[in-house]
Design a protein around this motif. Sequence first.
Motif, PDB file in Angstrom:
ATOM      1  N   ALA A  77      73.375 115.680 100.623  1.00 37.87           N
ATOM      2  CA  ALA A  77      73.897 117.013 100.948  1.00 37.87           C
ATOM      3  C   ALA A  77      74.354 117.054 102.407  1.00 37.87           C
ATOM      4  CB  ALA A  77      72.819 118.056 100.693  1.00 37.87           C
ATOM      5  N   SER A 141      74.368 126.672 100.540  1.00 40.72           N
ATOM      6  CA  SER A 141      73.648 125.636  99.784  1.00 40.72           C
ATOM      7  C   SER A 141      74.409 125.312  98.501  1.00 40.72           C
ATOM      8  CB  SER A 141      72.197 126.027  99.527  1.00 40.72           C
ATOM      9  OG  SER A 141      72.132 127.136  98.679  1.00 40.72           O
ATOM     10  N   GLY A 146      72.447 121.072 102.798  1.00 40.74           N
ATOM     11  CA  GLY A 146      71.020 120.912 102.527  1.00 40.74           C
ATOM     12  C   GLY A 146      70.149 121.016 103.758  1.00 40.74           C
ATOM     13  N   LEU A 177      65.838 124.776 102.201  1.00 40.36           N
ATOM     14  CA  LEU A 177      66.688 123.981 103.084  1.00 40.36           C
ATOM     15  C   LEU A 177      65.908 123.581 104.337  1.00 40.36           C
ATOM     16  CD1 LEU A 177      68.850 125.541 101.315  1.00 40.36           C
ATOM     17  CD2 LEU A 177      70.377 125.213 103.240  1.00 40.36           C
ATOM     18  N   ASN A 393      68.040 115.889  98.656  1.00 43.23           N
ATOM     19  CA  ASN A 393      69.048 116.932  98.855  1.00 43.23           C
ATOM     20  C   ASN A 393      70.394 116.282  98.540  1.00 43.23           C
ATOM     21  OD1 ASN A 393      66.952 118.446  99.800  1.00 43.23           O
ATOM     22  ND2 ASN A 393      67.685 118.656 101.899  1.00 43.23           N
ATOM     23  N   ILE A 420      68.369 120.572  95.949  1.00 42.96           N
ATOM     24  CA  ILE A 420      67.607 120.638  97.192  1.00 42.96           C
ATOM     25  C   ILE A 420      66.152 120.326  96.848  1.00 42.96           C
ATOM     26  CG2 ILE A 420      66.878 122.113  99.141  1.00 42.96           C
ATOM     27  CD1 ILE A 420      69.888 121.755  99.175  1.00 42.96           C
TER      28      ILE A 420
END
Length: 425
Positions: A77, A141, A146, A177, A393, A420
């Motif tokens: 992420a 998100s 992330g 997060l 993530n 996540i």
Amino acid sequence: MSSVCLIINIQQLVNVRAYSQLLSGAALAELPCIENAFLLIENGLIADYGAMYELELKVPQLPKYIINAEDKFVLPAWCDSHTHLVFAASRENEFIDKIRGLSYAEIAAKGGGILNSAQKLHNASEDELFNLAWKRLEEVSKLGTGAIEIKSGYGLTVEGELKMLRVIKKLKEKSNLLIKATFLAAHTYPLLYKENHQGYIDSIINEMLPVIANEKLADYIDVFCETGFFSAKEMEMICQAGMRYGLKPKLHVNQLNSIGGIEAGLKLQAISLDHLETLNEAEINLLGQQQSSLSAATHNKTICTLLPTAAFFLRMGFQPARSLIDTGCAVALASDYNPGSSPSGNMNLVVAMSCIQMRMLPEEAINAATINGAYAMELGKEAGSITIGKKANLIFTKPIPSLAYLPYAFGTNCIDSVMINGEFV
Ligand code: NIG
Ligand code: FE
């Protein structure tokens, strides 16, 4: 959901690193990938990965929960290391003023800009601010972010700055997060201290910092080093005070003018120097030469964090990413999500713009927005690459012909889903 999850048949697993480190210069163009891969997640962390032909050997006992990621690329992420995501209201009226020809500095001088946001923030309750910020966090998100850094800086009073930082602390506690908080009271001079700059600096140092340290409200300290805002000297004074409380600097420098922020920021051993729209050759060389002058182990290289959507929104020249990378800098990319200069936290757009307008290669941009972004928040051990022990993530793409398609098809949503801590958002 089971705490063990196996993802199989991944078309390409992107940014796979047995050992992760900050990437500088030519290393930014290397993006290790595994084709037809699997990824094992345990308790929200990456437990193992490899090519599908290794699966039987590496995961002899298949878990119950298996996801088929055929036709999908899986990336770490985004790590967005520079945002002002807590704010009370949007500022599209100023946007129209800008369309009509007013500059950022002219709008600021009219009492717009940061002071406008400070006024709105003053009138908003902590709960209102939290709810607005929460929605923005949910939004980014879903766009693949992330990990994120969030700054104060629209409070500009003891009460207002603490209110912002407490909101960020609550976001940290409630969100999945990874979040870092930065104290940016030195964003502009509030009206009360317009003629008494030292008075405001004293308030930051003597009234705000002790409470922030006591309540552990911030990880970093930031200053907007700019003509009409804070000088390089003032920045040094504020950062040194912050550092006495354990807050390392992450700084706004060289957005509109070059006034000594680079030299001062390097001297302060800032984690990152951010913006960098306006750089001269000597400054680019200073940033590039760091590595050789660093006394090993004492401090990491200062990261150059580029915010192309802010340059885009303000119709400025883009940051010289090519020269910075070619002289050996560690470049990270971030959104600068804020109501005045980048009302978007979309890291996909940041990556696309970096390739299109700053001539970063797709591999460089993806590294800069993942692993180097993680290091710009000191999260290099937790996020930013497919590495055993890091957070699961992840971005799952829709079917795309290649990785380069992501920045190429700018504005197209290529994200199928986001995970996540091993759970889909
Ligand atoms: O990073 N440059 C200073 N601060 C923000 C803009 C803040 C605002 O206009 O509200 C930035 O661009
Ligand atoms: Fe900013």
